[in-house]
Scaffold this active site. Sequence first.
Site, PDB file in Angstrom:
ATOM      1  N   PRO A  95      -1.151  -3.402   7.281  1.00 55.21           N
ATOM      2  CA  PRO A  95      -0.566  -0.901   6.952  1.00 55.21           C
ATOM      3  C   PRO A  95      -1.207  -1.321   8.955  1.00 55.21           C
ATOM      4  CG  PRO A  95      -0.961  -0.999   5.326  1.00 55.21           C
ATOM      5  CD  PRO A  95      -1.140  -2.762   5.623  1.00 55.21           C
ATOM      6  N   GLU A 122      -6.047  -5.508  -2.674  1.00 62.34           N
ATOM      7  CA  GLU A 122      -6.382  -4.892  -1.787  1.00 62.34           C
ATOM      8  C   GLU A 122      -6.400  -4.829  -0.387  1.00 62.34           C
ATOM      9  OE1 GLU A 122      -5.343  -1.315  -3.759  1.00 62.34           O
ATOM     10  OE2 GLU A 122      -6.373  -1.053  -2.283  1.00 62.34           O
ATOM     11  N   ASP A 175      22.552  -7.405  20.806  1.00 64.64           N
ATOM     12  CA  ASP A 175      21.521  -6.576  19.373  1.00 64.64           C
ATOM     13  C   ASP A 175      20.585  -4.905  19.987  1.00 64.64           C
ATOM     14  OD1 ASP A 175      21.499  -9.259  17.495  1.00 64.64           O
ATOM     15  OD2 ASP A 175      19.361  -9.751  18.446  1.00 64.64           O
TER      16      ASP A 175
HETATM   17  C1  4H4 Z   1      -3.045  -4.897   2.858  1.00 67.06           C
HETATM   18  C2  4H4 Z   1      -1.884  -4.141   1.653  1.00 67.06           C
HETATM   19  C3  4H4 Z   1      -4.021  -3.885   3.445  1.00 67.06           C
HETATM   20  C4  4H4 Z   1      -3.018  -2.571   1.439  1.00 67.06           C
HETATM   21  C5  4H4 Z   1      -1.842  -4.997   2.341  1.00 67.06           C
HETATM   22  C6  4H4 Z   1      -3.812  -2.700   2.648  1.00 67.06           C
HETATM   23  C7  4H4 Z   1       1.966  -4.744   5.479  1.00 67.06           C
HETATM   24  C8  4H4 Z   1       2.739  -3.442   5.934  1.00 67.06           C
HETATM   25  C9  4H4 Z   1       1.410  -4.377   3.998  1.00 67.06           C
HETATM   26  C10 4H4 Z   1      -0.015  -6.558   1.458  1.00 67.06           C
HETATM   27  C11 4H4 Z   1      -0.349  -5.710   2.404  1.00 67.06           C
HETATM   28  C12 4H4 Z   1       0.093  -5.479   2.259  1.00 67.06           C
HETATM   29  N1  4H4 Z   1       1.966  -5.417   5.874  1.00 67.06           N
HETATM   30  N2  4H4 Z   1       3.237  -4.451   7.747  1.00 67.06           N
HETATM   31  N3  4H4 Z   1       3.073  -2.695   5.813  1.00 67.06           N
HETATM   32  N4  4H4 Z   1      -6.000  -1.980   1.909  1.00 67.06           N
HETATM   33  N5  4H4 Z   1       0.836  -5.600   3.988  1.00 67.06           N
HETATM   34  O1  4H4 Z   1       2.141  -3.335   3.541  1.00 67.06           O
HETATM   35  O2  4H4 Z   1      -5.164  -1.637   4.462  1.00 67.06           O
HETATM   36  O3  4H4 Z   1      -4.458  -0.127   2.026  1.00 67.06           O
HETATM   37  O4  4H4 Z   1       2.586  -5.425   7.738  1.00 67.06           O
HETATM   38  S1  4H4 Z   1      -4.988  -1.530   2.992  1.00 67.06           S
END
Ligand code: 4H4
Length: 262
Positions: A95, A122, A175
């Site tokens: 994210p 995490e 698209d």
């Molecule tokens: C990464 C979850 C970091 C939580 C993840 C955190 C996404 C998204 C996603 C598995 C990984 C999750 N990946 N776009 N949205 N600790 N990946 O949620 O920063 O909360 O691409 S954290």
Amino acid sequence: MAVRFDVITLFPELFAPFQSVGVTRRAFESRQVDVRLWPLRDHAEGVYRRVDDRPFGGGPGMVMLVEPLVRCLAAIRASQSADGAGKLPVLLFSPAGKPLTQQRVQQLAAAPGAVLLCGRYEGIDQRFIDAHVDEEVSMGDYVLSGGELPALTLIDAVTRLQPGVLHDAASHEQDSFSDGLLDCPHYSRPEVLPASAVGVEGGADLPVPPVLMSGHHAQIARWRREQQLAITARRRPELIEAARARGELSKQDEHFLSKLAL
Ligand code: 4H4
């Protein structure tokens, strides 16, 4: 040129269904897209083959360990080198990454490929990210349990742009986002739909917009462009500004937009 994706994942079984259905099946079979799965646990050592551990500093959840990732990436680099694939960039899904856009998808579809790092738990020990991750990519402002669905999303978006993968090569010109705007509405038979057919009792019949039945291709193209502009202006006005800044709006487009009551 084939696009190669080396996927680091704890759940390789999540990828199998996509190799056997739809447009991605054709691309996988034609080897236009070459997806190699690298199960991280194969590179974990010790009796318990650990890939994660508790976070220093305390707090909930687990963190993915550096060593298995380093060993896994080394194996990938050896494979890329042996295949003459070159050292491909490492993409991490998170994210905290840069939001993925169709423009970035188009760049990836024209490039040799990437290593797709699917995090779980995490997240990943920051020292691996600092040392090896070239780009962090986000699918949106929400949190998933793993990076596998983002990886599958990116593979799908890149794969459908490969030549010969979509039935109609022109399809992805239409698209959403291919020209920076949202897509126009689409209609097929019947030409007139009784309202009851969509569950609206007693409503008026639902005809296809007459211009689409006219056979006037220039008028149809104009109608479709105006629909794109109207839908984009209402739902994503920032995309209109971006297209304007790129010089992609004609005088006709600007005239239509100026008349649009928003
Ligand atoms: C990464 C979850 C970091 C939580 C993840 C955190 C996404 C998204 C996603 C598995 C990984 C999750 N990946 N776009 N949205 N600790 N990946 O949620 O920063 O909360 O691409 S954290």
